[in-house]
Write a protein that holds these residues in place. Structure first.
Motif, PDB file in Angstrom:
ATOM      1  N   UNK A 106       0.844  -1.191   0.000  1.00  0.00           N
ATOM      2  CA  UNK A 106       0.000   0.000   0.000  1.00  0.00           C
ATOM      3  C   UNK A 106       0.886   1.250   0.000  1.00  0.00           C
ATOM      4  N   UNK A 107       0.610   2.144  -0.956  1.00  0.00           N
ATOM      5  CA  UNK A 107       1.323   3.418  -1.039  1.00  0.00           C
ATOM      6  C   UNK A 107       0.308   4.547  -0.914  1.00  0.00           C
ATOM      7  N   UNK A 108       0.838   5.753  -0.693  1.00  0.00           N
ATOM      8  CA  UNK A 108      -0.009   6.943  -0.666  1.00  0.00           C
ATOM      9  C   UNK A 108       0.148   7.712  -1.959  1.00  0.00           C
ATOM     10  N   UNK A 109      -0.770   8.630  -2.193  1.00  0.00           N
ATOM     11  CA  UNK A 109      -0.768   9.432  -3.422  1.00  0.00           C
ATOM     12  C   UNK A 109      -1.299  10.802  -3.027  1.00  0.00           C
ATOM     13  N   UNK A 110      -0.377  11.703  -2.716  1.00  0.00           N
ATOM     14  CA  UNK A 110      -0.762  13.013  -2.189  1.00  0.00           C
ATOM     15  C   UNK A 110      -0.052  14.111  -2.968  1.00  0.00           C
ATOM     16  N   UNK A 111      -0.802  15.114  -3.412  1.00  0.00           N
ATOM     17  CA  UNK A 111      -0.176  16.293  -4.009  1.00  0.00           C
ATOM     18  C   UNK A 111      -0.527  17.472  -3.117  1.00  0.00           C
ATOM     19  N   UNK A 112       0.431  17.906  -2.274  1.00  0.00           N
ATOM     20  CA  UNK A 112       0.143  19.001  -1.344  1.00  0.00           C
ATOM     21  C   UNK A 112      -0.327  20.235  -2.098  1.00  0.00           C
ATOM     22  N   UNK A 113      -1.274  20.964  -1.516  1.00  0.00           N
ATOM     23  CA  UNK A 113      -1.800  22.178  -2.135  1.00  0.00           C
ATOM     24  C   UNK A 113      -2.962  21.903  -3.062  1.00  0.00           C
ATOM     25  N   UNK A 114      -3.327  20.618  -3.228  1.00  0.00           N
ATOM     26  CA  UNK A 114      -4.490  20.254  -4.044  1.00  0.00           C
ATOM     27  C   UNK A 114      -5.390  19.357  -3.191  1.00  0.00           C
ATOM     28  N   UNK A 115      -6.513  18.934  -3.772  1.00  0.00           N
ATOM     29  CA  UNK A 115      -7.390  18.013  -3.048  1.00  0.00           C
ATOM     30  C   UNK A 115      -7.033  16.563  -3.351  1.00  0.00           C
ATOM     31  N   UNK A 116      -5.889  16.335  -4.021  1.00  0.00           N
ATOM     32  CA  UNK A 116      -5.508  14.975  -4.407  1.00  0.00           C
ATOM     33  C   UNK A 116      -4.888  14.260  -3.215  1.00  0.00           C
ATOM     34  N   UNK A 117      -5.561  13.226  -2.771  1.00  0.00           N
ATOM     35  CA  UNK A 117      -5.115  12.480  -1.601  1.00  0.00           C
ATOM     36  C   UNK A 117      -5.761  11.103  -1.677  1.00  0.00           C
ATOM     37  N   UNK A 118      -4.976  10.113  -2.109  1.00  0.00           N
ATOM     38  CA  UNK A 118      -5.537   8.769  -2.269  1.00  0.00           C
ATOM     39  C   UNK A 118      -4.639   7.760  -1.573  1.00  0.00           C
ATOM     40  N   UNK A 119      -5.203   6.586  -1.405  1.00  0.00           N
ATOM     41  CA  UNK A 119      -4.415   5.457  -0.938  1.00  0.00           C
ATOM     42  C   UNK A 119      -4.369   4.477  -2.108  1.00  0.00           C
ATOM     43  N   UNK A 123      -3.244  -3.816  -6.563  1.00  0.00           N
ATOM     44  CA  UNK A 123      -4.226  -4.460  -7.420  1.00  0.00           C
ATOM     45  C   UNK A 123      -5.550  -3.734  -7.538  1.00  0.00           C
ATOM     46  N   UNK A 124      -5.719  -2.621  -6.820  1.00  0.00           N
ATOM     47  CA  UNK A 124      -6.948  -1.849  -6.961  1.00  0.00           C
ATOM     48  C   UNK A 124      -6.628  -0.555  -7.675  1.00  0.00           C
ATOM     49  N   UNK A 125      -7.556  -0.092  -8.501  1.00  0.00           N
ATOM     50  CA  UNK A 125      -7.333   1.135  -9.250  1.00  0.00           C
ATOM     51  C   UNK A 125      -7.968   2.294  -8.486  1.00  0.00           C
ATOM     52  N   UNK A 126      -7.153   3.258  -8.099  1.00  0.00           N
ATOM     53  CA  UNK A 126      -7.655   4.449  -7.414  1.00  0.00           C
ATOM     54  C   UNK A 126      -7.760   5.575  -8.431  1.00  0.00           C
ATOM     55  N   UNK A 127      -8.893   6.271  -8.390  1.00  0.00           N
ATOM     56  CA  UNK A 127      -9.150   7.313  -9.389  1.00  0.00           C
ATOM     57  C   UNK A 127      -9.505   8.612  -8.682  1.00  0.00           C
ATOM     58  N   UNK A 128      -8.926   9.713  -9.160  1.00  0.00           N
ATOM     59  CA  UNK A 128      -9.317  11.024  -8.642  1.00  0.00           C
ATOM     60  C   UNK A 128      -9.234  12.041  -9.771  1.00  0.00           C
ATOM     61  N   UNK A 129      -9.960  13.128  -9.617  1.00  0.00           N
ATOM     62  CA  UNK A 129      -9.996  14.172 -10.642  1.00  0.00           C
ATOM     63  C   UNK A 129      -9.493  15.475 -10.054  1.00  0.00           C
ATOM     64  N   UNK A 130      -8.818  16.243 -10.891  1.00  0.00           N
ATOM     65  CA  UNK A 130      -8.363  17.554 -10.423  1.00  0.00           C
ATOM     66  C   UNK A 130      -8.148  18.461 -11.620  1.00  0.00           C
TER      67      UNK A 130
END
Ligand code: CUA
Length: 160
Positions: A106-119, A123-130
């Motif tokens: 398990x890794x994190x996916x964070x872009x500070x200063x945006x609302x992008x914050x996922x785990x 094997x699972x696909x995490x999706x976010x929009x920005x």
């Protein structure tokens, strides 16, 4: 009931109400949502997850794809302790759909200063929009402890 009991009971009811309001405010006004993607990368019997990810679209061809005049899809693979690709270039004003997964832990996916914050769960696909309104260099960080190289795991997002 003791007077203090009543006071503390009252305080806890008020706090609960405040937290509920904060929750509704975050989801309705700030668009903070729990990830709802249920896409899973299936592994053939006897196969391994890394091979399955690397041979499954869109992760067989990771990177930036333009899918409309201002719309982009960015497919990213996380592996201890890198993101691939590790440099992402986008134009300012781009509407971006990030699709990411992990091939190991398990890794994190964070872009500070945006609302992008996922785990990123293996094997699972995490999706976010920005939508990147402003040019600049953003850092994509792993904020989920993933082993001894965790603190070196990052990528750069250049918005031009
Ligand atoms: Cu990947 Cu921490």
């Amino acid at each position: 009931m003791d007077r203090f009991e009543k006071i503390f009971f009252g305080i806890s009811v008020v706090m609960l109400a405040l937290f509920l309001c904060a929750l509704f405010y975050a989801s309705a006004a700030m668009h903070v949502h729990v990830q709802s993607s249920q896409e899973v990368i299936s592994v053939k019997p006897g196969g391994n997850l890394a091979m399955a990810v690397l041979t499954t679209a869109p992760f067989n061809n990771p990177g930036v794809k333009q899918i409309g005049p201002h719309d982009y899809e960015v497919d990213i693979i996380a592996q201890a302790w890198t993101f691939y690709p590790s440099e992402i270039k986008l134009p300012a004003g781009a509407n971006v759909e990030f699709k990411a997964t992990s091939v190991d832990v398990t890794h994190g996916f964070l872009i500070p200063g945006t609302l992008i914050n996922m785990m990123l769960i293996p094997g699972q696909v995490s999706i976010t929009h920005y939508r990147f309104e402003h040019a600049g260099t953003y850092l994509l960080l792993c904020h989920e402890y993933c082993g001894r190289g965790h603190h070196t795991m990052f990528a750069k997002v250049e918005v031009q």
